[in-house]
Design a protein around this motif. Structure first.
Motif, mmCIF file in Angstrom:
data_model
loop_
_atom_site.group_PDB
_atom_site.id
_atom_site.type_symbol
_atom_site.label_atom_id
_atom_site.label_comp_id
_atom_site.label_asym_id
_atom_site.label_seq_id
_atom_site.Cartn_x
_atom_site.Cartn_y
_atom_site.Cartn_z
ATOM 1 N N SER A 1 0.819 -1.205 0.000
ATOM 2 C CA SER A 1 0.000 0.000 0.000
ATOM 3 C C SER A 1 0.860 1.264 0.000
ATOM 4 O O SER A 1 0.397 2.337 -0.385
ATOM 5 C CB SER A 1 -0.958 0.013 1.199
ATOM 6 O OG SER A 1 -0.254 -0.016 2.427
ATOM 7 N N LYS B 1 0.016 -5.744 -13.772
ATOM 8 C CA LYS B 1 -1.050 -5.314 -12.878
ATOM 9 C C LYS B 1 -1.241 -3.804 -12.983
ATOM 10 O O LYS B 1 -0.269 -3.053 -13.121
ATOM 11 C CB LYS B 1 -0.715 -5.697 -11.436
ATOM 12 C CG LYS B 1 -0.727 -7.197 -11.187
ATOM 13 C CD LYS B 1 -0.453 -7.520 -9.733
ATOM 14 C CE LYS B 1 -0.501 -9.019 -9.493
ATOM 15 N NZ LYS B 1 -0.218 -9.363 -8.066
ATOM 16 N N PRO B 2 -2.483 -3.330 -12.907
ATOM 17 C CA PRO B 2 -2.719 -1.891 -12.953
ATOM 18 C C PRO B 2 -2.437 -1.247 -11.607
ATOM 19 O O PRO B 2 -2.448 -1.910 -10.563
ATOM 20 C CB PRO B 2 -4.215 -1.799 -13.286
ATOM 21 C CG PRO B 2 -4.797 -3.038 -12.669
ATOM 22 C CD PRO B 2 -3.742 -4.101 -12.833
ATOM 23 N N SER B 3 -2.192 0.037 -11.629
ATOM 24 C CA SER B 3 -2.078 0.786 -10.382
ATOM 25 C C SER B 3 -3.477 1.028 -9.824
ATOM 26 O O SER B 3 -4.392 1.400 -10.561
ATOM 27 C CB SER B 3 -1.384 2.124 -10.631
ATOM 28 O OG SER B 3 -1.271 2.860 -9.437
ATOM 29 N N THR B 4 -3.669 0.788 -8.534
ATOM 30 C CA THR B 4 -4.948 1.022 -7.877
ATOM 31 C C THR B 4 -4.711 1.832 -6.607
ATOM 32 O O THR B 4 -3.588 1.868 -6.094
ATOM 33 C CB THR B 4 -5.636 -0.305 -7.498
ATOM 34 O OG1 THR B 4 -4.844 -0.968 -6.485
ATOM 35 C CG2 THR B 4 -5.773 -1.211 -8.709
ATOM 36 N N PRO B 5 -5.740 2.475 -6.066
ATOM 37 C CA PRO B 5 -5.551 3.222 -4.811
ATOM 38 C C PRO B 5 -5.042 2.344 -3.672
ATOM 39 O O PRO B 5 -4.287 2.804 -2.814
ATOM 40 C CB PRO B 5 -6.950 3.772 -4.519
ATOM 41 C CG PRO B 5 -7.606 3.871 -5.854
ATOM 42 C CD PRO B 5 -7.094 2.693 -6.629
ATOM 43 N N GLU B 6 -5.456 1.080 -3.657
ATOM 44 C CA GLU B 6 -5.024 0.170 -2.601
ATOM 45 C C GLU B 6 -3.597 -0.313 -2.816
ATOM 46 O O GLU B 6 -2.847 -0.545 -1.860
ATOM 47 C CB GLU B 6 -5.955 -1.038 -2.522
ATOM 48 C CG GLU B 6 -7.395 -0.715 -2.140
ATOM 49 C CD GLU B 6 -8.192 -0.130 -3.301
ATOM 50 O OE1 GLU B 6 -7.768 -0.313 -4.471
ATOM 51 O OE2 GLU B 6 -9.218 0.521 -3.041
ATOM 52 N N HIS B 7 -3.222 -0.493 -4.063
ATOM 53 C CA HIS B 7 -1.875 -0.964 -4.398
ATOM 54 C C HIS B 7 -1.298 -0.092 -5.524
ATOM 55 O O HIS B 7 -1.237 -0.503 -6.682
ATOM 56 C CB HIS B 7 -1.902 -2.431 -4.830
ATOM 57 C CG HIS B 7 -2.301 -3.378 -3.741
ATOM 58 N ND1 HIS B 7 -3.563 -3.873 -3.594
ATOM 59 C CD2 HIS B 7 -1.576 -3.884 -2.700
ATOM 60 C CE1 HIS B 7 -3.629 -4.656 -2.535
ATOM 61 N NE2 HIS B 7 -2.434 -4.669 -1.969
ATOM 62 N N PRO B 8 -0.869 1.125 -5.172
ATOM 63 C CA PRO B 8 -0.323 2.020 -6.198
ATOM 64 C C PRO B 8 0.982 1.489 -6.781
ATOM 65 O O PRO B 8 1.744 0.790 -6.102
ATOM 66 C CB PRO B 8 -0.122 3.333 -5.451
ATOM 67 C CG PRO B 8 0.002 2.939 -4.019
ATOM 68 C CD PRO B 8 -0.857 1.725 -3.834
ATOM 69 N N LYS C 1 -0.885 0.082 -17.205
ATOM 70 C CA LYS C 1 -2.014 0.902 -16.753
ATOM 71 C C LYS C 1 -1.600 1.612 -15.462
ATOM 72 O O LYS C 1 -2.191 1.458 -14.400
ATOM 73 C CB LYS C 1 -3.257 0.027 -16.529
ATOM 74 C CG LYS C 1 -3.619 -0.864 -17.706
ATOM 75 C CD LYS C 1 -3.833 -0.061 -18.979
ATOM 76 C CE LYS C 1 -4.254 -0.968 -20.139
ATOM 77 N NZ LYS C 1 -4.316 -0.237 -21.438
ATOM 78 N N ALA C 2 -0.550 2.385 -15.575
ATOM 79 C CA ALA C 2 0.076 3.027 -14.421
ATOM 80 C C ALA C 2 1.024 4.095 -14.955
ATOM 81 O O ALA C 2 1.367 4.102 -16.145
ATOM 82 C CB ALA C 2 0.860 1.987 -13.605
ATOM 83 N N TYR D 1 -3.339 7.757 -18.558
ATOM 84 C CA TYR D 1 -2.166 7.193 -17.895
ATOM 85 C C TYR D 1 -0.953 8.091 -18.168
ATOM 86 O O TYR D 1 -0.527 8.210 -19.323
ATOM 87 C CB TYR D 1 -1.885 5.779 -18.386
ATOM 88 C CG TYR D 1 -3.024 4.818 -18.132
ATOM 89 C CD1 TYR D 1 -3.409 4.502 -16.826
ATOM 90 C CD2 TYR D 1 -3.734 4.252 -19.185
ATOM 91 C CE1 TYR D 1 -4.472 3.639 -16.589
ATOM 92 C CE2 TYR D 1 -4.792 3.383 -18.953
ATOM 93 C CZ TYR D 1 -5.152 3.090 -17.647
ATOM 94 O OH TYR D 1 -6.200 2.236 -17.412
#
Length: 291
Positions: free
Chosen positions: A24, A89-96, A124-125, A154
């Protein structure tokens, strides 16, 4: 031209919340180095750790995996052959997540162009393009993918010094005499955030230009640009917006260089010293805060 206030910059420092874990806090994936320039991979990777990334994963030429791993035991170092661009894997708020590519690339290696194309197409980041990879960006396919990433939301960040900026500008016949204007027009031409490095650094998103005027001649040494790429990559991975990450990253880099010069003189500072002074620079910018 806009400038951030000192307080605004300092407030951007991403101190981790107590409940955070290594994922995180942000993961940086660096696709860097080469058989000829393994040091660039080590400098950028360690800089990303010092700038706060929770997890740093490094992909390098197979011949230097052990050499880069030996520079910092906490780095996760793998061969380029193990990098699967089809399942990123894309960047997400939970796992940037953020990517850094090109520091220490040998552009005589035909494989590196393929790596850059695959990353720009599939990530995707945020992607930061540095070093040898910048020489590949004027190719039509690279430019088209960069613009496609912009349209999809992006961010792509390019970090040229003056000579690399001229190469990027040449395909569009852009004037290169005015550094502020050049940062702006490069961003517009490529659909990227431009960090035009120099004694004064200019950062542009194609609409505005921001200046960082704290540079020092102590940073005019080989390898310091690799350190900057790692710092900005870490801030991108920790969820800062691309302009914020670039403004904070260039400022921290300059401050670390200045602190190193105070102890070692501007004659003697090397890129490794800039790495060593990242933590003191963070502490100084935060007013002594440690957590």
């Amino acid at each position: 031209m806009k400038q951030y206030t000192q307080k605004t910059i300092n407030d951007l420092l991403p101190f981790p919340e107590p409940q955070m874990n290594k994922y995180s806090r942000g993961k940086v994936v660096l696709i860097v180095g080469s058989a000829s320039y393994p040091g660039a991979a080590a400098l950028a990777s360690i800089a990303s750790q010092r700038a706060g990334a929770g997890y740093t994963e490094v992909f390098v030429d197979d011949s230097v995996v052990a050499q880069v791993q030996a520079t910092h035991s906490s780095l996760v170092v793998r061969s380029w052959d193990m990098w699967d661009s089809s399942s990123l894997k894309p960047s997400t708020p939970e796992h940037p997540l953020a990517y850094v590519i090109g520091s220490g690339f040998d552009t005589n290696d035909p494989y590196v162009g393929n790596i850059l194309r695959r990353l720009l197409k599939n990530a995707k980041a945020p992607v930061l393009v540095d070093g040898g990879a910048l020489k590949l960006m004027p190719a039509r396919k690279m430019r088209d993918m960069c613009k496609q990433r912009y349209q999809e939301g992006y961010p792509t960040i390019v970090t040229p010094h003056g000579g690399e900026a001229k190469v990027l500008a040449s395909v569009f016949a852009l004037p290169v005499d005015d550094q502020e204007e050049l940062a702006l027009t490069l961003s517009q031409a490529y659909g990227a955030i431009t960090v035009l490095k120099g004694p004064d650094t200019y950062i542009s998103d194609g609409d505005h230009v921001y200046s960082m005027t704290e540079g020092t001649s102590a940073l005019a040494k080989a390898g310091t640009g690799d350190v900057l790429a790692g710092i900005i990559g870490a801030f991108l991975a920790q969820g800062l917006g691309p302009i914020e990450a670039c403004v904070l990253g260039t400022t921290l880099h300059a401050r670390a260089g200045r602190l190193a010069a105070e102890e070692l003189t501007s004659i003697s500072v090397c890129a490794e010293d800039v790495l060593r002074f990242i933590p003191p620079a963070i502490k100084d910018m935060s007013g002594g805060r440690v957590s």
